[in-house]
Design an enzyme around this catalytic site. Structure first.
Site, PDB file in Angstrom:
ATOM      1  CE  LYS A 116      -3.999  -2.089   2.294  1.00 24.76           C
ATOM      2  NZ  LYS A 116      -3.442  -3.423   2.545  1.00 24.76           N
ATOM      3  CD  GLU A 191      -4.501   5.830   5.166  1.00 22.29           C
ATOM      4  OE1 GLU A 191      -3.785   5.888   4.151  1.00 22.29           O
ATOM      5  OE2 GLU A 191      -5.640   5.317   5.168  1.00 22.29           O
ATOM      6  CG  HIS A 226     -10.460  -0.710  10.707  1.00 18.23           C
ATOM      7  ND1 HIS A 226     -10.819   0.621  10.647  1.00 18.23           N
ATOM      8  CD2 HIS A 226      -9.770  -0.858  11.867  1.00 18.23           C
ATOM      9  CE1 HIS A 226     -10.354   1.251  11.710  1.00 18.23           C
ATOM     10  NE2 HIS A 226      -9.722   0.386  12.459  1.00 18.23           N
ATOM     11  NE  ARG A 285      -8.549  -9.293  -1.985  1.00 17.63           N
ATOM     12  CZ  ARG A 285      -9.592  -8.699  -1.417  1.00 17.63           C
ATOM     13  NH1 ARG A 285     -10.806  -8.887  -1.908  1.00 17.63           N
ATOM     14  NH2 ARG A 285      -9.443  -7.911  -0.370  1.00 17.63           N
TER      15      ARG A 285
END
Length: 656
Positions: A116, A191, A226, A285
């Site tokens: 990421k 982040e 999450h 995917r």
């Protein structure tokens, strides 16, 4: 040409892919762990290969074993599904090197998005909006709150929200450990955290000839830990902001073009209420929530994956989106106990047609419907059937339940009703929470940001009166099963006697059914009349309204389904077995799992709520904390030890 496909996955997604493969005339191969041997997907495959062991690290994450299984079974292609090895570039390359067809994107594309951290840099260069990435060392109090994220993988694993700088090192360690266990890579980054953002994603499909489709968007903002709980297409937010859809689609196509993407994938964004959005990640995917896109477009995304892998061309434009589809993830978990996973036997699983007929429907019985129809339609993609065991080794999702309807309100209403009427017996689930969400005014208004649970809490507890009446129905059914050959009511005496008593536990509460059966009928507190009762079916008239109760008794569990709701009751024995008693202050394993870390020693002084040890189950790490202030008097486990549910992990005694 592909003739046989091995699905390098398990459960619901394996059954889903098998369905399309069979429709294309392909033979199917399953791989399974020892624990998964009895699961439905194994039985439904044309061939199956055992991967010895139970944990993902010993089985589904062993790429060399999966490829060996494909070659042994005569498969000429591998479809990875989602999770496990689906975004592992080395595995994809190994599949190709073995002479097999990889049903997925190019290896370089997977590699580009596999980190990421690197993915954000690529997307920024391609003109896709991104949130700035922070290294853990860079985070200051001015940056809080921040989100610690695993660089590899997804599904909410390896994620932690940090609001206090002092907590950052510990949360980074926990996130890294969880990511390492789930994905084999413990790299994490930080982040800025948007507490009330919207999770909006775009489904893309690209062929080998340069055509890139943006096949509608989905919104998946309601999440726990999450991980997505409710997904829908189209997005209520995007519907409200006319210019946003075109901008999203353009950003998604830019993302795909930047890495020469081929196949099905999803570009995920975090958006605010004004329509600003930022790149989160690209999943190379098929997504868990792909059915809502299929339902609103009429496409079979798995079929398109096979077609693209074979070199077929896509038409110039994708089909339009029609109507609205909502999907919920039915998990074996207890939302009221910090989403604690539940394990054990699923005695009955009946949703929709399965509930009525008792028939074990394979996904192939529920074809992807064509768009444009007027009547709502139910779809169930499940990994379980009656009698399936829910193990502690894998994700806790039992099924995805999806409804398409002409509009969002109709879809939510039908889906809530189907869940409410479902017969799900055995392990606890989040079914009641899902129904509550679908009927919540904020959800129906489209107010569904990622802070939904923080703002609205969780669903209220089961109504006490419903539990009382259901317990009475269970007691009467039990009494009907104890009637001797001569038709004398259970508990009958020829002289007035004490009432019958039967106690049941629901959560932490105990409910006692107190009643008498006399020549004149049922004698019980309240305005309740007995119409009829058998061991499996009780009819009561409650406050002048006739209600039917279906009662199913299993060892140590009684499930009562009625129009009032479903109630799971645990019979309370009159006398406690001394061998089952534990010392005060004992910390019991809430589920089977592996002890990953131990943070204290015998003799240590601890405070209430202090983390003592960590248990991994169903690919998530769970913290076991001190129940009160005291001293650790016993520590019965060590890191790496497998424990069963109910095992004593430690004992915290009073501070002398």
């Amino acid at each position: 040409m592909i003739t046989s496909v091995l699905v390098a996955n398990r459960g619901e997604i394996a059954r889903r892919i098998f369905r399309t493969a069979r429709s294309l005339g392909l033979s199917t191969v399953a791989v399974h762990s020892t624990a998964d041997a009895p699961m439905p997907y194994v039985e439904e495959a044309d061939a199956a290969v055992h991967l010895p062991g139970n944990t993902p690290g010993d089985t589904y994450l062993r790429g060399e074993l999966v490829i060996e299984a494909a070659l042994r079974a005569g498969a000429d292609a591998i479809h990875p599904g989602y999770g496990f090895l689906s975004e592992n570039a080395a595995f994809a390359q190994a599949v190709i090197d073995a002479g097999l067809t990889w049903i997925g994107p190019p290896v370089d594309a997977i590699s580009s998005m596999g980190s990421k951290i690197e993915a954000k840099k690529l997307m920024a260069a391609a003109g896709v909006p991104v949130l700035a990435e922070l290294t853990p060392a860079e985070v200051s109090s001015a940056d809080l709150p921040v989100l610690v994220k695993a660089s590899a993988g997804g599904g909410g694993r390896g994620m932690r929200v940090v609001s206090r700088l002092a907590e950052l090192p510990g949360e980074i360690e926990a996130a890294s450990a969880e990511a390492l266990s789930a994905f084999g890579d413990g790299t994490v980054f930080c982040e800025r955290y948007l507490a009330s953002g919207r999770h909006v994603e775009v489904q893309i499909i690209a062929d080998q000839h340069g055509t890139i489709w943006a096949v509608g968007e989905r919104e998946c903002s309601i999440q726990r830990r999450h991980q997505k709980v409710v997904e829908e297409a189209p997005s209520p937010l995007v519907d409200r902001i006319p210019s946003m859809r075109a901008e999203l689609f353009d950003a998604a196509r830019k993302a795909a073009a930047a890495i020469n993407y081929v196949g099905a994938g999803t570009v995920e964004f975090l958006a605010d209420e004004q329509g600003n959005f930022y790149f989160l990640e690209m999943n190379t995917r098929l997504q868990v929530e792909h059915p809502v896109t299929e339902e609103t477009t009429g496409l079979d995304l798995v079929e398109l994956q096979f077609a693209v892998a074979a070199g077929d061309r896509l038409p110039a434009e994708p089909p339009p989106t029609v109507g609205h589809a909502i999907e919920v993830r039915l998990y074996a978990e207890d939302p009221a106990r910090d989403w604690q996973p539940q394990t054990g036997r699923l005695h009955r699983f009946g949703v929709g047609a399965e509930r009525v007929s008792g028939r074990k429907l394979a996904p192939s019985d529920q074809n992807v419907p064509e768009s444009g129809r007027a009547a709502p339609r139910l779809r169930v993609d499940s990994g379980v059937v009656d009698g399936s065991d829910v193990s502690p080794y894998y994700d806790a999702m039992l099924a995805k339940v999806i409804v398409w309807a002409p509009d969002r309100t109709a879809a939510a209403r039908r889906l809530a009703a189907e869940l409410d009427r479902a017969a799900i017996h055995g392990v606890g689930t989040n079914r009641a929470l899902l129904v509550w969400i679908l009927r919540h005014p904020a959800f129906l208004a489209g107010d569904t940001d990622t802070g939904f649970f923080e703002r609205h809490g969780l669903s209220p507890a089961v109504d006490g009166e419903v539990v009382r009446v259901s317990a009475l129905a269970a007691a009467l059914a039990d009494a009907a099963g104890r009637v001797p050959p001569v038709r004398v009511p259970s508990g009958w005496r020829n002289l007035p006697s004490q009432p019958q008593r039967k106690a049941y536990r629901v959560g932490d509460d105990t409910h006692e059914a107190v009643y008498r059966l006399t020549r004149d009928g049922l004698v019980v507190e309240g305005n309740i009349q007995l119409v009829s009762h058998t061991p499996k079916h009780v009819v009561l008239e409650v406050d002048g309204v006739r209600r039917s109760f279906e009662v199913a008794a299993y060892g140590g569990l009684v499930c009562v389904d009625s129009s009032l709701g479903s109630v799971a009751l645990t019979p309370v024995e009159r006398f406690t077995d001394p061998s089952q008693q534990v010392s005060a202050g004992s910390l019991l394993a809430p589920m089977p799992g592996v002890v990953t870390r131990v943070g204290v020693q015998v003799g240590a002084e601890v405070k209430q709520g202090q983390p003592l040890l960590w248990l991994e189950a169903m690919k998530m790490e769970h913290t076991i904390s001190a129940p009160g202030d005291g001293v650790v008097s016993e520590l019965r486990v060590e890191a790496g030890q497998q424990v069963d549910v109910g095992a004593v992990l430690a004992v915290v005694g009073e501070d002398a």
